[in-house]
Design a protein around this motif. Structure first.
Motif, short mmCIF file in Angstrom:
data_model
loop_
_atom_site.label_atom_id
_atom_site.label_comp_id
_atom_site.label_asym_id
_atom_site.label_seq_id
_atom_site.Cartn_x
_atom_site.Cartn_y
_atom_site.Cartn_z
N ARG A 88 -55.48 11.19 47.38
CA ARG A 88 -56.96 10.83 47.83
C ARG A 88 -57.29 9.47 47.26
O ARG A 88 -57.99 8.83 47.99
CB ARG A 88 -57.93 11.92 47.37
N VAL A 89 -57.09 9.08 45.97
CA VAL A 89 -57.35 7.90 45.17
C VAL A 89 -56.22 7.21 44.58
O VAL A 89 -55.54 8.00 43.79
CB VAL A 89 -58.38 8.31 44.26
N ALA A 90 -56.00 6.17 44.96
CA ALA A 90 -55.11 5.09 44.18
C ALA A 90 -55.86 4.22 43.23
O ALA A 90 -56.54 3.43 43.84
CB ALA A 90 -54.30 4.33 45.45
N VAL A 91 -55.34 4.36 42.08
CA VAL A 91 -55.54 3.35 40.97
C VAL A 91 -54.97 2.32 40.71
O VAL A 91 -53.71 2.53 40.15
CB VAL A 91 -56.04 4.24 39.71
N LEU A 92 -55.08 1.26 41.11
CA LEU A 92 -54.29 0.13 41.25
C LEU A 92 -54.67 -0.85 39.97
O LEU A 92 -55.72 -1.51 39.65
CB LEU A 92 -54.33 -0.58 42.35
N ASP A 93 -53.66 -1.63 39.33
CA ASP A 93 -53.59 -2.90 38.53
C ASP A 93 -53.91 -3.90 39.40
O ASP A 93 -53.33 -4.00 40.29
CB ASP A 93 -52.40 -2.60 37.72
N LEU A 94 -54.79 -4.79 39.16
CA LEU A 94 -54.86 -6.04 39.75
C LEU A 94 -53.80 -7.11 40.02
O LEU A 94 -53.52 -7.56 40.83
CB LEU A 94 -56.33 -6.87 39.27
N ASN A 95 -53.31 -7.42 38.48
CA ASN A 95 -52.40 -8.37 38.48
C ASN A 95 -50.95 -7.73 38.35
O ASN A 95 -50.75 -7.49 37.10
CB ASN A 95 -52.95 -9.56 37.21
N MET A 96 -50.30 -7.75 39.13
CA MET A 96 -48.81 -7.52 39.10
C MET A 96 -47.70 -8.43 39.84
O MET A 96 -48.23 -9.17 40.59
CB MET A 96 -48.65 -6.05 39.88
N PRO A 97 -46.75 -8.52 39.07
CA PRO A 97 -45.59 -9.45 40.03
C PRO A 97 -45.32 -9.04 41.34
O PRO A 97 -45.48 -7.92 41.52
CB PRO A 97 -44.55 -9.40 38.69
N GLY A 98 -44.84 -10.01 42.20
CA GLY A 98 -44.55 -9.56 43.33
C GLY A 98 -45.85 -9.12 44.30
O GLY A 98 -46.73 -10.14 44.41
N MET A 99 -46.02 -7.95 44.78
CA MET A 99 -47.05 -7.57 45.29
C MET A 99 -48.35 -7.39 44.44
O MET A 99 -48.07 -6.52 43.50
CB MET A 99 -46.78 -6.26 46.16
N THR A 100 -49.31 -8.13 44.75
CA THR A 100 -50.43 -8.06 43.72
C THR A 100 -51.31 -6.67 43.99
O THR A 100 -51.04 -6.12 44.99
CB THR A 100 -51.63 -9.27 43.91
N GLY A 101 -52.17 -6.42 43.29
CA GLY A 101 -53.23 -5.16 43.38
C GLY A 101 -53.91 -5.30 44.85
O GLY A 101 -54.27 -4.28 45.69
N VAL A 102 -54.42 -6.55 45.00
CA VAL A 102 -55.36 -6.69 46.25
C VAL A 102 -54.29 -6.76 47.50
O VAL A 102 -54.67 -6.13 48.46
CB VAL A 102 -55.74 -8.36 46.38
#
Length: 221
Positions: free
Chosen positions: A55-69
């Motif tokens: 139901r909820v995805a908690v994402l890091d913003l700055n990741m290599p490859g595909m970013t959090g955004v």
């Protein structure tokens, strides 16, 4: 299978130690089970195909490859019911603007306490939004506010075209549509179209409102 009052989570961060730390932090929150975890955007998308209960995805913003955004955009397009909470160390204007534009439901700093993080997850799961105080302050600081009432008047008056100003001035002089058409060498139908556009642009409901607008913006004296 999670119970109806639980909020299954997906944790995504390219640092395994961060994911393990979040799991440990939330372990005692019985309504917030970690259903899955991933260490990249691509892996997160694979995981989601196997966990429809999330139901909820908690994402890091700055990741290599595909970013959090970028991941947030993809999740929202593919799984529109999943709510997204961004977790980051940064709260600069550019980062916050990107997150808001991506349609994320919340933005929490990695310095947040257990109580704030768990509360934020519950808020976004309930259909609301949550932003850490520092993030909210960044948003407020970057709102463009006109410096004066005079600037507000000028901004509103500039929304009207030159022809619309001419029509408004004649309306204020109590000219009929036919008289305005004759004066400006246009059809009555065109006059009526201009009148409707002016009412909409000035947020007026009657001729009285139009005249008040014209006086406020010094289009007539």
């Amino acid at each position: 299978m999670p119970t109806s009052n639980q909020i299954p989570l997906l944790l995504v961060d390219d640092h395994p130690v961060v994911v393990e730390g979040l799991k440990a932090l939330l372990r005692t929150e019985v309504d917030l089970p970690v259903a899955a975890q991933a260490y990249s955007g691509d892996e997160a998308l694979d995981v989601l195909t196997q966990h429809p209960e999330i139901r909820v995805a908690v994402l890091d913003l700055n990741m290599p490859g595909m970013t959090g955004v970028e991941l947030a955009y993809t999740i929202r397009q593919t799984y529109p019911k999943i709510r997204i909470l961004i977790l980051s160390m940064f709260h600069d204007h550019a980062s916050v603007a990107e997150v808001l534009e991506a349609g994320c439901a919340g933005y929490v700093l990695k310095t947040a306490s257990k109580a704030e993080l768990s509360g934020a997850i519950r808020e976004v799961a309930a259909g609301r939004t949550y932003f850490s105080s520092e993030v909210a302050a960044t948003v407020l600081q970057n709102i463009q506010i006109p410096a004066s009432r005079e600037q507000i008047r000028e901004a509103r008056a500039s929304e009207l075209t030159n022809r619309e100003r001419e029509v408004l001035q004649l309306i204020a002089r109590e000219y009929s549509n036919s008289h305005i058409a004759e004066t400006l060498f246009i059809s009555e139908r065109t006059v009526e179209t201009h009148r409707k556009n002016i009412l909409t642009k000035t947020n007026s409901k009657s001729v009285v409102g139009l005249i008040q607008y014209a006086l406020r913006n010094r289009l007539i004296s």
